[in-house]
Enzyme design. Structure first.
Site, short mmCIF file in Angstrom:
data_model
loop_
_atom_site.label_atom_id
_atom_site.label_comp_id
_atom_site.label_asym_id
_atom_site.label_seq_id
_atom_site.Cartn_x
_atom_site.Cartn_y
_atom_site.Cartn_z
N GLY A 40 0.86 -1.18 0.00
CA GLY A 40 0.00 0.00 0.00
C GLY A 40 0.89 1.21 0.00
N HIS A 41 0.87 1.96 -1.08
CA HIS A 41 1.70 3.16 -1.19
C HIS A 41 0.81 4.38 -1.31
CE1 HIS A 41 4.78 0.23 -1.98
NE2 HIS A 41 4.27 -0.09 -3.15
N THR A 128 -2.07 -9.77 5.31
CA THR A 128 -3.05 -8.82 4.79
C THR A 128 -4.29 -9.55 4.27
OG1 THR A 128 -2.01 -8.89 2.61
CG2 THR A 128 -1.26 -7.16 4.13
N ARG A 142 4.97 -25.59 -7.83
CA ARG A 142 4.78 -25.82 -9.28
C ARG A 142 3.34 -26.19 -9.65
NH1 ARG A 142 10.04 -29.40 -8.98
NH2 ARG A 142 8.90 -29.87 -7.09
N THR A 298 -2.21 1.44 4.79
CA THR A 298 -2.86 1.87 3.55
C THR A 298 -3.72 0.74 2.99
OG1 THR A 298 -0.80 3.06 3.11
CG2 THR A 298 -2.35 2.96 1.30
N THR A 299 -3.35 -0.51 3.27
CA THR A 299 -4.07 -1.64 2.69
C THR A 299 -5.17 -2.13 3.61
OG1 THR A 299 -2.14 -2.30 1.43
CG2 THR A 299 -3.76 -4.02 1.82
N ARG A 302 -5.11 -1.16 9.47
CA ARG A 302 -4.69 -1.53 10.84
C ARG A 302 -3.74 -0.48 11.41
NH1 ARG A 302 -2.28 -7.49 10.01
NH2 ARG A 302 -1.81 -6.63 7.97
N ARG A 304 -0.47 0.83 12.83
CA ARG A 304 0.89 0.27 12.75
C ARG A 304 1.53 0.31 14.13
NH1 ARG A 304 2.01 3.95 7.41
NH2 ARG A 304 1.04 2.57 5.89
N VAL A 413 10.58 15.65 4.70
CA VAL A 413 10.14 16.55 5.78
C VAL A 413 8.62 16.75 5.75
CG1 VAL A 413 12.35 17.72 6.09
CG2 VAL A 413 10.76 18.57 4.36
P1 GDP Z 1 5.29 2.69 1.28
O1 GDP Z 1 4.45 1.47 1.44
O2 GDP Z 1 6.73 2.47 1.63
O3 GDP Z 1 5.13 3.34 -0.07
O4 GDP Z 1 4.76 3.73 2.37
P2 GDP Z 1 3.21 4.08 2.72
O5 GDP Z 1 2.67 4.93 1.63
O6 GDP Z 1 2.48 2.86 3.11
O7 GDP Z 1 3.41 4.91 4.06
C1 GDP Z 1 4.19 6.07 4.10
C2 GDP Z 1 3.29 7.26 4.49
O8 GDP Z 1 4.10 8.33 4.86
C3 GDP Z 1 2.42 7.78 3.36
O9 GDP Z 1 1.19 8.18 3.89
C4 GDP Z 1 3.19 8.97 2.81
O10 GDP Z 1 2.34 9.98 2.25
C5 GDP Z 1 3.85 9.48 4.05
N1 GDP Z 1 5.17 10.10 3.88
C6 GDP Z 1 6.17 9.77 3.03
N2 GDP Z 1 7.27 10.51 3.27
C7 GDP Z 1 6.95 11.36 4.29
C8 GDP Z 1 7.65 12.36 5.03
O11 GDP Z 1 8.84 12.63 4.80
N3 GDP Z 1 6.97 13.00 6.03
C9 GDP Z 1 5.67 12.71 6.34
N4 GDP Z 1 5.09 13.37 7.34
N5 GDP Z 1 4.99 11.76 5.68
C10 GDP Z 1 5.61 11.09 4.67
P1 IMO Z 2 4.35 -1.94 1.67
O1 IMO Z 2 4.79 -2.24 0.27
C1 IMO Z 2 3.83 -3.33 5.79
C2 IMO Z 2 3.10 -7.63 6.34
C3 IMO Z 2 1.74 -8.06 6.85
C4 IMO Z 2 2.13 -9.33 7.61
C5 IMO Z 2 3.22 -9.93 6.73
C6 IMO Z 2 2.73 -11.02 5.79
O2 IMO Z 2 3.18 -1.02 1.77
O3 IMO Z 2 5.51 -1.52 2.53
P2 IMO Z 2 1.26 -10.99 3.57
O4 IMO Z 2 -0.14 -10.53 3.32
O5 IMO Z 2 2.28 -10.29 2.73
O6 IMO Z 2 1.41 -12.48 3.52
O7 IMO Z 2 1.55 -10.59 5.11
O8 IMO Z 2 3.76 -8.84 5.98
N1 IMO Z 2 3.06 -6.78 5.12
C7 IMO Z 2 3.32 -5.47 5.12
N2 IMO Z 2 3.58 -4.61 6.14
N3 IMO Z 2 3.85 -2.87 4.52
C8 IMO Z 2 3.63 -3.72 3.48
O9 IMO Z 2 3.78 -3.37 2.20
C9 IMO Z 2 3.30 -5.07 3.76
N4 IMO Z 2 3.01 -6.15 3.00
C10 IMO Z 2 2.88 -7.19 3.84
O10 IMO Z 2 1.20 -7.08 7.70
O11 IMO Z 2 2.72 -9.00 8.84
MG MG Z 3 2.78 0.80 2.52
#
Ligand code: GDP
Ligand code: IMO
Ligand code: MG
Length: 428
Positions: A40-41, A128, A142, A298-299, A302, A304, A413
């Site tokens: 989840g990004h 997830t 396989r 994001t997904t 929950r 964190r 930042v």
């Molecule tokens: P990813 O899974 O690694 O792409 O990260 P996520 O998107 O799940 O979580 C990162 C969160 O932090 C997102 O809501 C971003 O918008 C936010 N974020 C990223 N960089 C920064 C930062 O430098 N400062 C703050 N306050 N938020 C940030």
């Molecule tokens: P991004 O790309 C944070 C965690 C799940 C669980 C474990 C296994 O946004 O950083 P799965 O469904 O992959 O078999 O779950 O991995 N998990 C993540 N935690 N960010 C993620 O992705 C995750 N993808 C899986 O919470 O503990």
């Molecule tokens: Mg994420």
């Protein structure tokens, strides 16, 4: 410097999506090489906020070719939902390429993911629930279904029947669930075939050709080092290689092609799901990090788990991935703290240990040895150069950089696209 890898250096959600987006104006291709819609990004562009799960973050930038490579597991319903949602918001998704060798997540994988978790009871992973583990398990066993199988009905039927044979015994006799009808699965998968066909290609060949032509290709990892099936906190991990090596096997590009490995690291630590987490804070400090950092998945939504920065983990990630540059994110979230503890080593059953222990029971027993740094109260979100940061913020950044094992080339930042300090060009 054409092939660059971005990976998470902790337990995920470090801000990989934003880091990719920051660079995407200068890249030609963005490749997702592992995982599926467990990722989840969140990417913030102006007033718009995008949540991406299956599509790589670079898709938000016009002109970038997004690629879902062979190492990914694809839930087709999610793929088309995400494509439709982005298209309805004016994002061009027409260039998307999908590997014919990527594996497909079916409804039986989702069912098994949930049932497996329930049967694990106290030992559950906290997945997830998206069917990721069972789909990768089928790949390794396989008996997986691949994208290319959708274009030959007979082969697809044989493979689905083969995959379900043992699973149906398990579901009915052990898990007390109803058997899954192969024909229903075949019909559902075939319903996506026509729409998928024009996107499907030999992505390894296309990427190879692009690199030969001098294009810049960014490989965006899902999950993170400590969730990697080989190098993470097994069994509390995901089921793919989310470390830099996964970019090679997950895309078909040789290891020698990669010129840079960028590790994304948060200024503190978070984790979703079960498993060891030495610096976890179960008190008001943890609540504060969660509240100020908006640390909710994001997904899955929950909350964190939150804790202080863990230097041995950053150093471990630098080693395992061959990190050349770190992007430090969310420094702004620490603003307002009097003191900021950093874990510099662990105490394992009375013995000081400086590196992440390879033995899981030791890591479970590890308690952090902290060194504290003075905090700052000034708002840093408008800083665009290192010198504009308060002295204590600079001191904190330099201190954790010296422990992390690779240089810090950018500092986040704030969540917005431009809320970043660039110290070294990440693509030069
Ligand atoms: P990813 O899974 O690694 O792409 O990260 P996520 O998107 O799940 O979580 C990162 C969160 O932090 C997102 O809501 C971003 O918008 C936010 N974020 C990223 N960089 C920064 C930062 O430098 N400062 C703050 N306050 N938020 C940030
Ligand atoms: P991004 O790309 C944070 C965690 C799940 C669980 C474990 C296994 O946004 O950083 P799965 O469904 O992959 O078999 O779950 O991995 N998990 C993540 N935690 N960010 C993620 O992705 C995750 N993808 C899986 O919470 O503990
Ligand atoms: Mg994420």
């Amino acid at each position: 410097m054409p092939a660059v890898v971005i990976i998470g250096a902790q337990w995920g959600d470090e801000g990989k999506g934003k880091a990719t987006d920051t660079m995407s104006g200068r890249i030609d291709y963005v490749v997702k090489f592992n995982g599926g819609n467990n990722a989840g990004h969140t990417v913030v562009i102006g007033d718009e906020k995008y949540a991406l799960h299956l599509l790589p973050s670079g898709i938000l930038t016009e002109g970038v070719v997004p690629v879902i490579a062979n190492g990914v597991v694809i839930d087709l319903e999610v793929l088309f939902d995400e494509i439709d949602t982005l298209a309805s918001r004016g994002i061009d998704v027409s260039k998307l390429r999908v590997s014919s060798s990527a594996h497909i997540i079916t409804s039986y994988h989702r069912t098994l993911d949930k049932v497996n978790e329930r049967f694990l009871g106290k030992r559950q992973i906290g997945t997830t629930g998206r069917g990721i583990g069972p789909t990768y398990a089928d790949k390794i066993n396989r008996v997986g279904i691949r994208v290319q199988d959708l274009f030959d009905e007979n082969i697809l039927r044989q493979k689905v029947e083969g995959a379900l044979e043992a699973k149906n015994h398990l579901l009915v006799k052990i898990y007390n669930r109803r058997a899954i009808d192969a024909e229903e699965i075949v019909t559902e998968l075939l319903s996506y075939a026509d729409r998928l066909r024009p996107m499907v290609t030999d992505t390894a060949l296309e990427l190879h050709t692009a690199l030969r032509a001098g294009k810049t290709v960014l490989f965006e990892g899902g999950q993170a080092t400590m969730l990697d099936v080989d190098h993470g906190t097994y069994p509390f991990v995901t089921s793919s290689n989310s470390t830099a090596g996964g970019a090679s096997t997950g895309s078909g590009i040789g290891p020698g092609e990669f010129s840079r490995v960028i590790g994304i690291v948060k200024a503190y630590t978070t984790r979703v799901g079960s498993g060891p987490f030495p610096t976890e804070l179960l008190d008001e400090s943890g609540e504060r990090l969660r509240r100020v950092g908006h640390e909710f998945g994001t997904t899955t939504g929950r909350p964190r788990r939150c804790g202080w920065f863990d230097a041995p983990i950053a150093r471990y990630s630098a080693r395992i991935n061959g990190i050349t540059d770190f992007v430090l994110t969310k420094l702004d979230v620490l603003t307002g703290l009097d003191d900021i503890p950093v874990c510099v080593a662990y105490d394992v059953d009375g013995v000081r240990v400086d590196e992440v222990p390879v033995n899981q029971s030791d890591f479970h027993h590890a308690t952090p040895i902290y060194e504290s740094f003075p905090g700052w109260s000034e708002d840093i979100s408008a800083a665009r150069t290192f010198d504009e940061l308060p002295a204590n913020a600079k001191n904190y950044v330099r201190a954790i950089e010296s422990m992390a094992g690779a240089r810090f080339s950018a500092i986040g930042v704030g969540p917005a696209r431009d809320e970043i300090i660039i110290l070294h060009d990440l693509l030069d």
